[in-house]
Design a protein around this motif. Sequence first.
Motif, PDB file in Angstrom:
ATOM      1  N   LYS A 277       0.893  -0.989  -0.141  1.00  0.00           N
ATOM      2  CA  LYS A 277       0.115  -0.115  -0.103  1.00  0.00           C
ATOM      3  C   LYS A 277       0.802   1.328  -0.017  1.00  0.00           C
ATOM      4  CE  LYS A 277      -4.342   1.308   2.242  1.00  0.00           C
ATOM      5  NZ  LYS A 277      -4.934   1.225   3.555  1.00  0.00           N
ATOM      6  N   LYS A 278       1.843   1.080   1.032  1.00  0.00           N
ATOM      7  CA  LYS A 278       2.883   2.463   0.901  1.00  0.00           C
ATOM      8  C   LYS A 278       3.531   2.354  -0.354  1.00  0.00           C
ATOM      9  CE  LYS A 278       3.919   2.433   5.874  1.00  0.00           C
ATOM     10  NZ  LYS A 278       5.153   2.154   6.820  1.00  0.00           N
ATOM     11  N   LEU A 279       4.181   1.358  -0.942  1.00  0.00           N
ATOM     12  CA  LEU A 279       4.657   1.429  -2.315  1.00  0.00           C
ATOM     13  C   LEU A 279       3.849   2.023  -3.388  1.00  0.00           C
ATOM     14  CD1 LEU A 279       6.936   0.515  -4.280  1.00  0.00           C
ATOM     15  CD2 LEU A 279       5.822  -1.568  -4.402  1.00  0.00           C
ATOM     16  N   GLU A 280       2.275   1.669  -3.306  1.00  0.00           N
ATOM     17  CA  GLU A 280       1.497   2.211  -4.268  1.00  0.00           C
ATOM     18  C   GLU A 280       1.370   3.645  -4.453  1.00  0.00           C
ATOM     19  OE1 GLU A 280      -1.881   0.319  -5.921  1.00  0.00           O
ATOM     20  OE2 GLU A 280      -1.547  -1.463  -4.655  1.00  0.00           O
ATOM     21  N   ARG A 281       1.281   4.326  -2.771  1.00  0.00           N
ATOM     22  CA  ARG A 281       1.395   5.538  -2.751  1.00  0.00           C
ATOM     23  C   ARG A 281       2.575   6.428  -3.209  1.00  0.00           C
ATOM     24  NH1 ARG A 281       1.388   7.767   3.643  1.00  0.00           N
ATOM     25  NH2 ARG A 281       1.414   9.909   3.148  1.00  0.00           N
ATOM     26  N   ILE A 282       3.619   5.714  -2.981  1.00  0.00           N
ATOM     27  CA  ILE A 282       4.875   6.360  -3.722  1.00  0.00           C
ATOM     28  C   ILE A 282       4.721   6.482  -5.314  1.00  0.00           C
ATOM     29  CG2 ILE A 282       7.414   6.081  -3.832  1.00  0.00           C
ATOM     30  CD1 ILE A 282       7.316   4.964  -0.825  1.00  0.00           C
ATOM     31  N   LEU A 283       4.314   5.183  -5.739  1.00  0.00           N
ATOM     32  CA  LEU A 283       4.282   5.235  -7.150  1.00  0.00           C
ATOM     33  C   LEU A 283       3.308   6.172  -7.810  1.00  0.00           C
ATOM     34  CD1 LEU A 283       4.322   1.253  -7.449  1.00  0.00           C
ATOM     35  CD2 LEU A 283       6.245   2.923  -8.200  1.00  0.00           C
ATOM     36  N   LYS A 284       2.199   6.368  -7.099  1.00  0.00           N
ATOM     37  CA  LYS A 284       1.029   7.362  -7.657  1.00  0.00           C
ATOM     38  C   LYS A 284       1.722   8.724  -7.601  1.00  0.00           C
ATOM     39  CE  LYS A 284      -3.507   8.451  -6.759  1.00  0.00           C
ATOM     40  NZ  LYS A 284      -4.828   8.393  -5.845  1.00  0.00           N
ATOM     41  N   SER A 285       2.514   9.099  -6.362  1.00  0.00           N
ATOM     42  CA  SER A 285       2.921  10.407  -6.166  1.00  0.00           C
ATOM     43  C   SER A 285       4.191  10.641  -7.199  1.00  0.00           C
ATOM     44  CB  SER A 285       3.399  10.244  -4.833  1.00  0.00           C
ATOM     45  OG  SER A 285       4.427  11.478  -4.754  1.00  0.00           O
ATOM     46  N   ALA A 286       4.974   9.642  -7.523  1.00  0.00           N
ATOM     47  CA  ALA A 286       6.107   9.829  -8.490  1.00  0.00           C
ATOM     48  C   ALA A 286       5.083   9.852 -10.022  1.00  0.00           C
ATOM     49  CB  ALA A 286       6.874   8.503  -8.644  1.00  0.00           C
ATOM     50  N   GLU A 287       4.273   9.184 -10.295  1.00  0.00           N
ATOM     51  CA  GLU A 287       3.678   9.278 -11.690  1.00  0.00           C
ATOM     52  C   GLU A 287       3.195  10.630 -11.746  1.00  0.00           C
ATOM     53  OE1 GLU A 287       4.128   7.894 -14.172  1.00  0.00           O
ATOM     54  OE2 GLU A 287       2.313   9.098 -15.308  1.00  0.00           O
ATOM     55  N   GLN A 288       2.453  11.054 -10.617  1.00  0.00           N
ATOM     56  CA  GLN A 288       1.819  12.598 -10.800  1.00  0.00           C
ATOM     57  C   GLN A 288       2.927  13.680 -10.924  1.00  0.00           C
ATOM     58  OE1 GLN A 288      -0.299  12.450  -6.889  1.00  0.00           O
ATOM     59  NE2 GLN A 288      -2.469  11.909  -7.923  1.00  0.00           N
ATOM     60  N   ALA A 289       4.000  13.621 -10.215  1.00  0.00           N
ATOM     61  CA  ALA A 289       5.097  14.392 -10.474  1.00  0.00           C
ATOM     62  C   ALA A 289       5.579  14.328 -11.977  1.00  0.00           C
ATOM     63  CB  ALA A 289       6.219  14.252  -9.295  1.00  0.00           C
ATOM     64  N   ALA A 290       5.740  13.247 -12.462  1.00  0.00           N
ATOM     65  CA  ALA A 290       6.196  12.839 -13.925  1.00  0.00           C
ATOM     66  C   ALA A 290       5.418  13.652 -14.870  1.00  0.00           C
ATOM     67  CB  ALA A 290       6.536  11.498 -14.197  1.00  0.00           C
ATOM     68  N   HIS A 291       4.098  13.444 -14.865  1.00  0.00           N
ATOM     69  CA  HIS A 291       2.868  13.911 -15.521  1.00  0.00           C
ATOM     70  C   HIS A 291       3.076  15.667 -15.464  1.00  0.00           C
ATOM     71  CE1 HIS A 291      -0.697  14.022 -17.548  1.00  0.00           C
ATOM     72  NE2 HIS A 291      -1.200  15.050 -16.778  1.00  0.00           N
ATOM     73  N   LYS A 292       3.145  16.045 -14.315  1.00  0.00           N
ATOM     74  CA  LYS A 292       3.337  17.308 -13.970  1.00  0.00           C
ATOM     75  C   LYS A 292       4.659  17.849 -14.771  1.00  0.00           C
ATOM     76  CE  LYS A 292       2.832  21.051 -10.651  1.00  0.00           C
ATOM     77  NZ  LYS A 292       2.694  21.501  -9.128  1.00  0.00           N
ATOM     78  N   ALA A 293       5.696  17.142 -14.718  1.00  0.00           N
ATOM     79  CA  ALA A 293       6.924  17.713 -15.307  1.00  0.00           C
ATOM     80  C   ALA A 293       7.124  17.401 -16.816  1.00  0.00           C
ATOM     81  CB  ALA A 293       8.235  16.992 -14.430  1.00  0.00           C
ATOM     82  N   GLU A 294       6.300  16.691 -17.219  1.00  0.00           N
ATOM     83  CA  GLU A 294       6.118  16.446 -18.752  1.00  0.00           C
ATOM     84  C   GLU A 294       7.261  15.509 -19.237  1.00  0.00           C
ATOM     85  OE1 GLU A 294       5.948  20.376 -20.424  1.00  0.00           O
ATOM     86  OE2 GLU A 294       3.989  20.734 -19.495  1.00  0.00           O
ATOM     87  N   VAL A 295       7.692  14.284 -18.165  1.00  0.00           N
ATOM     88  CA  VAL A 295       8.474  13.247 -18.531  1.00  0.00           C
ATOM     89  C   VAL A 295       7.885  11.869 -18.469  1.00  0.00           C
ATOM     90  CG1 VAL A 295      10.547  14.752 -17.745  1.00  0.00           C
ATOM     91  CG2 VAL A 295       9.157  13.292 -16.058  1.00  0.00           C
ATOM     92  N   GLN A 296       8.476  11.232 -19.118  1.00  0.00           N
ATOM     93  CA  GLN A 296       8.024   9.643 -18.925  1.00  0.00           C
ATOM     94  C   GLN A 296       9.105   8.622 -18.422  1.00  0.00           C
ATOM     95  OE1 GLN A 296       6.544   7.287 -22.682  1.00  0.00           O
ATOM     96  NE2 GLN A 296       6.721   9.467 -23.601  1.00  0.00           N
ATOM     97  N   VAL A 297       8.321   7.991 -17.609  1.00  0.00           N
ATOM     98  CA  VAL A 297       9.171   6.821 -16.790  1.00  0.00           C
ATOM     99  C   VAL A 297       9.157   5.803 -17.816  1.00  0.00           C
ATOM    100  CG1 VAL A 297       9.425   5.244 -14.885  1.00  0.00           C
ATOM    101  CG2 VAL A 297       8.705   7.783 -14.481  1.00  0.00           C
ATOM    102  N   VAL A 298      10.498   5.386 -18.498  1.00  0.00           N
ATOM    103  CA  VAL A 298      10.333   4.568 -19.568  1.00  0.00           C
ATOM    104  C   VAL A 298      11.077   3.203 -19.109  1.00  0.00           C
ATOM    105  CG1 VAL A 298      10.012   5.986 -21.303  1.00  0.00           C
ATOM    106  CG2 VAL A 298      12.500   5.556 -20.474  1.00  0.00           C
ATOM    107  N   CYS A 299      11.852   3.140 -17.939  1.00  0.00           N
ATOM    108  CA  CYS A 299      12.420   1.940 -17.535  1.00  0.00           C
ATOM    109  C   CYS A 299      12.689   1.957 -16.046  1.00  0.00           C
ATOM    110  CB  CYS A 299      13.886   1.495 -18.551  1.00  0.00           C
ATOM    111  SG  CYS A 299      14.952   3.048 -17.949  1.00  0.00           S
TER     112      CYS A 299
END
Lengths: 332, 332
Positions: free
Chosen positions: B104-126
């Motif tokens: 559950k904590k891992l999911e919270r972290i991943l969600k927040s990382a993806e939101q930041a990536a979206h905001k920053a206009e970058v893609q997590v590719v690997c």
Amino acid sequence: MKHETIRLGHGSGGLLTSRLVKDIILKYFKSPVLKRLEDAAQITLKNTNLAFTTDSYVIDPIFFPGGDIGKLAICGTVNDLAMKGAIPKYISFSIIIEEGFAIKKLERILKSAEQAAHKAEVQVVCGDTKVVEKGKADNIFITTSGVGIIKLNLSKQRIRIGDIILLSGTIGDHGVAIINERLNLGLRSSIKSDVAPLNLLTKTLLKYKSSIHFMRDPTRGGIVSVLNEMVDGSKMGIIIREKDVPIKKEVIGATEILGIDPLYIANEGKFLCVVEKASAGKILKSMKSHILGKNAAVIGEVVKESGVWLETKIGGIHPLLQLEAEGLPRIC
Amino acid sequence: MKHETIRLGHGSGGLLTSRLVKDIILKYFKSPVLKRLEDAAQITLKNTNLAFTTDSYVIDPIFFPGGDIGKLAICGTVNDLAMKGAIPKYISFSIIIEEGFAIKKLERILKSAEQAAHKAEVQVVCGDTKVVEKGKADNIFITTSGVGIIKLNLSKQRIRIGDIILLSGTIGDHGVAIINERLNLGLRSSIKSDVAPLNLLTKTLLKYKSSIHFMRDPTRGGIVSVLNEMVDGSKMGIIIREKDVPIKKEVIGATEILGIDPLYIANEGKFLCVVEKASAGKILKSMKSHILGKNAAVIGEVVKESGVWLETKIGGIHPLLQLEAEGLPRIC
């Protein structure tokens, strides 16, 4: 500084960090790009089709027969790029160190990493160093990323029924060397990790271009994991012949004693290659003419029947299922 | 899987790893490139002049006011690329997890990382996922690397006497928020980390091209570390005026109680920018018109006298020396 240990302050961004980077890390990693110590390295790639990869290395023990975590961190990332049909170019090197770690050991790891990078013809151009309190990490963890120029168009989607499966050499060496060292088993000390930069071998195969459909190095989960991945989601299957899979006698002996199956054990200097049937002979010949591929062999083929199958030495056929978990933590 | 915890098998390369990646990680990181789960991501960059960077994040606590380790790992690497005058494009995301960590904590972290990536206009590719035994890491460590396209020619060598030092906003917020949370001080809970993707602000400055000489974000070691780096090895110096350095009142209050100096504290959403004098006014105006730069200020200039100097509020002048160690471990 040689006899000192890492202190928390070495990770704080102050003078201690600066000295660790300038006096220790730059002594080994000599790239003029890294030397500038900018927030990001400036790199030039005369191609717009790139491969980008990352891996964290948490191997235990950090020193083992045939290598150490530094060499592994370079080769592992170089290999991921090579498997994408790319020429590896630039590597990042980020370290998390446990407080109290001997700087002498750090130097040994950095030296070995630099030697591997030199051999693999890649440059370490950027990095980071963090320190955590004693007991909050296990000696040292390294994360490398890499960028390379893609030369081959490889993907699972290019795999066809009738394709031939090549294996670049003997399997099980890395996993057995690690377990032997970790458990202090003293089993046949001649068993060494196969950790090596595979791009040296794959670059000799680039001339076969579209005849090569897919490549992957069988690390965690061994060749069974990779074979399953190859046909996962497709209707095709793969059959491999036990008698054709190259394994060293001493590795077989060790796996029998340990009760583990070499088909599921991690390797760090081997790869599986799916090629079109008509070119398999000459690709195998090319592989065998290189030191890293001297034990290469045709081990099987892609078939109509879905699943991954092993034809045993006595002629039986049984499925090679992917395991829930490999059971060998921190093997890479 | 939500209520489960991470087991060693989640890092073994078998079915458990595969499920963790497909069911949990790909739920948040949605890049079609990442989805292919190849050994390396295939990326396209229509430019040959690239920035490449990496950082490991070992922050403690992993959740804090204003963010968490996931958001920090994305923003930190995006910011390193932005500081190189680059447009960040692709990010790698490698995780080392301690056995027993809640999914559950891992999911919270991943969600927040993806939101930041979206905001920053970058893609997590690997990415990569490793698991170590309980007690061999501290919850979770994340290492990100990034690749971007360089648009500005920035370097320490371009800094000239007479150049103006701009600071993009208030300092100390991140460090104070972390210490407050870690020590459970309960100091003015309004203090939040400033962690943010700086490329959103720097991209509005690209039009000033050669007028911008150098940029760097003051993370570990604070602005004093960066100011010292700027003139380290040159004969020039820098003077900054205490009265002009933007700091929030509540941060000043907290640092007074804690006995720490905000000039040495880590920030995660601010940067120092060295610009030619003639353009300083319009660059400052541009910065102030963006939400991330609304508190931007001219804080000093590059001078003939070597060293880094602070003109205090009461008119004294004293040196700002880089500390041996910042004294605040695991601040980022």
